[in-house]
Scaffold this motif. Structure first.
Motif, PDB file in Angstrom:
ATOM      1  N   ASP A   1       0.852  -1.194   0.000  1.00  0.00           N
ATOM      2  CA  ASP A   1       0.000   0.000   0.000  1.00  0.00           C
ATOM      3  C   ASP A   1       0.884   1.239   0.000  1.00  0.00           C
ATOM      4  O   ASP A   1       1.570   1.515   0.993  1.00  0.00           O
ATOM      5  CB  ASP A   1      -0.923  -0.003   1.227  1.00  0.00           C
ATOM      6  CG  ASP A   1      -1.989   1.082   1.154  1.00  0.00           C
ATOM      7  OD1 ASP A   1      -1.758   2.104   0.499  1.00  0.00           O
ATOM      8  OD2 ASP A   1      -3.056   0.902   1.759  1.00  0.00           O
TER       9      ASP A   1
ATOM     10  N   GLU B   1      -0.001   4.407  -0.015  1.00  0.00           N
ATOM     11  CA  GLU B   1      -0.488   5.448   0.884  1.00  0.00           C
ATOM     12  C   GLU B   1      -0.057   5.171   2.325  1.00  0.00           C
ATOM     13  O   GLU B   1       0.361   6.081   3.056  1.00  0.00           O
ATOM     14  CB  GLU B   1      -2.010   5.545   0.810  1.00  0.00           C
ATOM     15  CG  GLU B   1      -2.583   6.723   1.573  1.00  0.00           C
ATOM     16  CD  GLU B   1      -4.084   6.831   1.439  1.00  0.00           C
ATOM     17  OE1 GLU B   1      -4.665   7.769   2.012  1.00  0.00           O
ATOM     18  OE2 GLU B   1      -4.680   5.972   0.757  1.00  0.00           O
TER      19      GLU B   1
ATOM     20  N   ASP C   1       3.658   6.033   2.628  1.00  0.00           N
ATOM     21  CA  ASP C   1       3.910   7.474   2.746  1.00  0.00           C
ATOM     22  C   ASP C   1       3.555   7.990   4.137  1.00  0.00           C
ATOM     23  O   ASP C   1       4.266   8.834   4.699  1.00  0.00           O
ATOM     24  CB  ASP C   1       3.110   8.235   1.684  1.00  0.00           C
ATOM     25  CG  ASP C   1       3.603   7.940   0.275  1.00  0.00           C
ATOM     26  OD1 ASP C   1       4.776   7.544   0.121  1.00  0.00           O
ATOM     27  OD2 ASP C   1       2.796   8.079  -0.673  1.00  0.00           O
TER      28      ASP C   1
END
Length: 208
Positions: free
Chosen positions: A78, A80, A83
């Motif tokens: 993933d 996201e 990050d």
């Protein structure tokens, strides 16, 4: 709702002031963050149980190479979540970035456990608070002493359980002696006929 937001904002300002004060008074001190608290914030958005192993693998990485490996695994899973975790500054809560002089772990469970025991005492006046904490500590030491004095085993219960499990598992192992060319002792391990066979000592005998 406004009051709650104000409280969180005030707490954030206090934390900023604390970080500035520590950097001024103790410029060489290593600053760390409790990884459990970081995970608590991170899982608000990534709360699925599938994400949990990714976080703790990163937190308990012992080398930067291992840290990068686990972060790359999260990146593939993933982007996201990767990050968001990178924005949480892993250098403050991942073991791979800890200095060799530090002795604390990723989580400050010991401090939090102590704070929980003195939660009621902290509401008292200063002198009464110290006296209450002193009594609590003495009572705890006394209970631990009595418990240890009655214990008749050679090892603590948890250690005894681990040793017993190792003893049970060791019954599947076989001791093998291999005779080779010279007189040396070399520990090693091998597997024969799909059975667990441990070569405890390789005895090399001088020929001729």
């Amino acid at each position: 709702m406004v009051v709650n937001c104000f409280k969180h904002h005030e707490m954030y300002i206090r934390l900023q002031g604390l970080q500035i004060a520590l950097a001024t008074v103790l410029p060489n001190a290593e600053h760390r963050v409790c990884s459990r608290h970081v995970y608590g914030i991170w899982k608000k958005k990534f709360g699925d149980l599938d994400y949990k192993p990714f976080f703790w693998k990163v937190a308990y990485s012992y080398t930067k190479g291992e840290y990068k490996l686990h972060m790359d695994e999260l990146l593939l899973y993933d982007r996201e979540a990767y990050d968001a975790l990178l924005a949480a500054e892993p250098e403050h809560w991942c073991q791979a970035f800890f200095s060799k002089t530090g002795r604390s772990a990723n989580c400050n469970n010991l401090s939090e456990s102590f704070n929980r025991t003195i939660k009621k005492a902290r509401e008292l006046p200063f002198i009464n608070m110290l006296e209450t904490i002193r009594r609590q500590a003495m009572m705890r030491i006394s209970r631990r002493f009595k418990r240890a004095d009655k214990y008749i085993m050679q090892f603590p219960q948890r250690i005894a359980y681990v040793l017993e499990m190792n003893r049970k598992n060791s019954k599947d192992f076989q001791i093998m002696l291999v005779y080779l060319a010279t007189m040396q002792f070399v520990p090693s391990m091998t597997f024969v006929e799909n059975q667990k066979s441990m070569l405890l000592t390789t005895i090399k005998l001088q020929c001729g």
